[in-house]
Write an enzyme that holds these catalytic residues in place. Structure first.
Site, mmCIF file in Angstrom:
data_model
loop_
_atom_site.group_PDB
_atom_site.id
_atom_site.type_symbol
_atom_site.label_atom_id
_atom_site.label_comp_id
_atom_site.label_asym_id
_atom_site.label_seq_id
_atom_site.Cartn_x
_atom_site.Cartn_y
_atom_site.Cartn_z
ATOM 1 N N GLY A 1 33.807 37.474 30.070
ATOM 2 C CA GLY A 1 33.287 36.362 29.263
ATOM 3 C C GLY A 1 33.696 35.031 29.876
ATOM 4 O O GLY A 1 34.748 34.930 30.512
ATOM 5 N N VAL B 1 41.126 39.584 37.715
ATOM 6 C CA VAL B 1 41.420 40.883 37.093
ATOM 7 C C VAL B 1 41.585 40.711 35.582
ATOM 8 O O VAL B 1 42.476 40.002 35.125
ATOM 9 C CB VAL B 1 42.718 41.502 37.675
ATOM 10 C CG1 VAL B 1 42.969 42.865 37.053
ATOM 11 C CG2 VAL B 1 42.631 41.624 39.178
ATOM 12 N N THR C 1 28.391 30.872 34.395
ATOM 13 C CA THR C 1 29.059 31.284 33.153
ATOM 14 C C THR C 1 30.520 30.822 33.144
ATOM 15 O O THR C 1 30.991 30.187 32.190
ATOM 16 C CB THR C 1 29.012 32.828 33.006
ATOM 17 O OG1 THR C 1 27.651 33.233 33.082
ATOM 18 C CG2 THR C 1 29.606 33.279 31.700
ATOM 19 N N LYS D 1 39.180 45.501 41.184
ATOM 20 C CA LYS D 1 40.311 45.075 40.339
ATOM 21 C C LYS D 1 41.490 46.031 40.491
ATOM 22 O O LYS D 1 42.644 45.601 40.534
ATOM 23 C CB LYS D 1 39.870 45.012 38.880
ATOM 24 C CG LYS D 1 38.904 43.859 38.612
ATOM 25 C CD LYS D 1 38.240 44.030 37.269
ATOM 26 C CE LYS D 1 37.305 42.887 36.948
ATOM 27 N NZ LYS D 1 36.432 43.166 35.805
ATOM 28 N N GLU E 1 44.494 35.169 39.235
ATOM 29 C CA GLU E 1 44.640 35.809 37.914
ATOM 30 C C GLU E 1 43.299 36.166 37.294
ATOM 31 O O GLU E 1 43.108 37.247 36.729
ATOM 32 C CB GLU E 1 45.406 34.865 36.971
ATOM 33 C CG GLU E 1 45.714 35.442 35.620
ATOM 34 C CD GLU E 1 46.750 36.557 35.703
ATOM 35 O OE1 GLU E 1 46.348 37.715 35.538
ATOM 36 O OE2 GLU E 1 47.936 36.273 35.938
ATOM 37 N N GLY F 1 27.078 37.400 28.937
ATOM 38 C CA GLY F 1 27.805 36.817 30.077
ATOM 39 C C GLY F 1 28.949 37.672 30.579
ATOM 40 O O GLY F 1 29.806 37.208 31.323
ATOM 41 N N ILE G 1 43.547 38.385 30.280
ATOM 42 C CA ILE G 1 44.859 39.070 30.237
ATOM 43 C C ILE G 1 45.705 38.636 31.452
ATOM 44 O O ILE G 1 45.280 38.836 32.589
ATOM 45 C CB ILE G 1 44.682 40.608 30.279
ATOM 46 C CG1 ILE G 1 43.709 41.065 29.182
ATOM 47 C CG2 ILE G 1 46.024 41.299 30.144
ATOM 48 C CD1 ILE G 1 43.379 42.559 29.247
ATOM 49 N N GLU H 1 28.339 41.084 35.958
ATOM 50 C CA GLU H 1 28.245 40.367 37.233
ATOM 51 C C GLU H 1 26.805 39.918 37.446
ATOM 52 O O GLU H 1 25.876 40.435 36.815
ATOM 53 C CB GLU H 1 28.667 41.289 38.380
ATOM 54 C CG GLU H 1 30.105 41.733 38.318
ATOM 55 C CD GLU H 1 31.066 40.558 38.336
ATOM 56 O OE1 GLU H 1 31.117 39.818 39.316
ATOM 57 O OE2 GLU H 1 31.765 40.363 37.320
#
Ligand code: NAP
Ligand code: HSE
Length: 435
Positions: free
Chosen positions: A303, A134, A15, A206, A131, A188, A138, A191
């Site tokens: 996603g 998490v 994905t 996270k 990055e 998607g 964002i 996990e």
């Protein structure tokens, strides 16, 4: 500005991996204009190169042989988007020790083996960026590490799992748990093994990463008390609604007297609270610190394309700072103790099924009072021949509440007690004199 060709590789082409290639291809000109580099995918490690794929890469890119990536000196940057701790962890260590920069979306790997990975990066003189591990799109790690470098962040509160937030909001709209989870998988968000999402392990990893970066002290997955949403049923959602609240899987990391406390639990969130308005696969993270008061970051938390944007942003950051490694050393430079689990405090909600006779409520109130637990709200309704009591407490110690529930369960008037859920109603800034 002359353009530089940068060959990169992926570990994984599912994905997220396929979306990284799609975005690198579709946005190649934008990336080149912004960075002066043309990032080109040359290899991607998979299990089965014959599998039908969403966005198939050019011939020769897919491989099952890790050494084609590890031993290719032209590849300096690799994104790990395969997931799992083994063999992904061994591959990432080999790459870092071999002098390649690594970008990863793998929260379980960073939360479980972060110390070892950062040591290898430091030894190899390379960067490890995470990055995408998490909150997908964002940029919360970059904000914490670069923009808030002097803000002394002491509380992080957030919704950090897209799948569970999607499931809970779909259940509010009347879907069943199974229908909502199947849809999250189809889109998607989930996990490869969705039990990591629904049992809270994904959110816990996270929160461990966020706490490590926010408090500059290593917090591993083993330091997080967590549970998920598997036990949430329509009755809980209806009870929350009666109290003007919604149920969300909330992660909370706090510094309490120099000790860290990190937990993930399904919580009742007041409908006026910003987190109650986070719907679908969106995530939100509220950061509170001395200089910043409160900053909330909200956006898509899962996603393929959303996560790919963070992977590519990290690749661009690595390429732009290869000589310096700006702030991408290990964030954990101090060692804080963990707050004993029973000493953590929160307001709580729980439900009791009791006999509807004189004195029953007084016995319940007495058990709570003996443990310094004060009732903030109480709702009672008829439930067959008995009564259902919905109790919301003021701030209480987890240890005291656990003791109280054991004592309540032993009362002859009490037939059943639900598990307690924390309540999130204020923003936490008023009590600090900032509101
Ligand atoms: P995925 O769709 O299951 O893709 C995994 C990819 O890795 C597949 O291409 C698979 O190969 C390959 N792979 C797995 N094990 C392998 C092995 N032992 N050797 C070689 N290749 C292997 O997973 P995903 O959703 O893209 O997620 C990847 C990572 O990103 C995970 O760490 C996940 O937590 C993280 N992430 C995902 C999202 C999201 O919304 N999906 C968001 C943020 C972070 P085959 O294709 O041949 O099976
Ligand atoms: N499965 C994860 C989620 C993907 O639903 O949040 C993003 O990390």
């Amino acid at each position: 500005m002359a353009s530089v060709d940068v060959p990169v590789a992926l570990l994984g082409y599912g994905t997220v991996g396929a979306a990284v290639n799609r975005l690198l291809t579709d946005s190649a000109d934008d990336i080149e204009r912004a960075t002066g580099h043309r990032i080109r995918l040359v290899k991607a490690l998979v299990r089965d190169p014959r599998k039908e794929r969403d966005y198939p890469p050019p011939g020769g890119v897919l491989t099952t042989d890790f050494s084609e990536i590890a031993n290719d000196p032209s590849i300096q940057v690799v994104a790990e988007v395969m997931g799992g701790v083994d063999p992904a962890g061994g591959y990432v260590l080999d790459l870092l020790r071999g002098g390649k920069h690594v970008v990863t979306a793998n929260k379980q790997l960073v939360a479980r083996r972060g110390a070892e990975l950062f040591e290898a990066a430091s030894e190899g003189g390379v960067q490890l960026r995470f990055e995408a591990s998490v909150c997908a799109a964002i940029p919360v790690i970059k904000v914490l590490r670069e923009s808030l470098v002097v803000s002394n962040v002491h509380r992080v509160l957030g919704i950090v799992n897209g799948t569970t937030n999607f499931v809970l909001t779909e259940m509010e709209a009347g879907k069943t748990y199974d229908e909502a989870l199947a849809e999250a998988q189809r889109r998607g968000f989930a996990e490869a093994d969705p039990s990591d999402d629904v049992n809270g392990a994904d959110a816990a990893a996270k929160m461990a990463i966020l706490a490590t970066v926010a408090f500059n002290s290593r917090v591993g997955l083993e330091d997080v008390d967590y549970s998920g949403i598997t036990a949430i049923d329509p009755l809980d959602i209806a009870a929350a609604d009666q109290l003007d609240m919604v149920i969300r899987l909330v992660g909370a990391a706090r510094l309490v007297d120099g000790q860290f406390d990190v937990r993930v639990q399904a919580a009742l969130v007041d409908k006026q609270h910003p987190l109650a308005k986070v719907n679908g696969a969106f995530n939100a993270v509220m950061l509170q610190g001395d200089a910043i008061r409160e900053i909330t970051l909200e956006g898509p938390g899962a996603g393929g394309i959303e996560t790919a944007s963070a992977v590519i942003a990290d690749m661009a950051s690595v390429i732009g700072t290869m000589g310096t490694g700006f702030l991408q050393n290990d964030a954990a430079w101090r060692e804080l103790p963990r707050l004993p689990s029973g000493d953590s405090t929160s307001p709580f909600y729980f439900r009791l099924s009791v006999e509807d006779r004189p004195g029953a409520l007084a016995r319940v109130a007495d058990e709570l009072a003996q443990r310094e637990i004060s009732i903030a709200r109480l709702l009672q309704h008829q439930n067959g021949s008995g009564a259902a009591l919905h109790v919301v407490t003021h701030e209480a110690r987890v240890g005291a509440l656990d003791d109280a529930l054991v004592a309540l369960g032993a009362l002859p008037e009490v037939h059943a007690a639900s598990r307690p859920m924390p309540v999130v109603s204020d923003r936490g800034v008023a009590e600090l004199g900032w509101a």
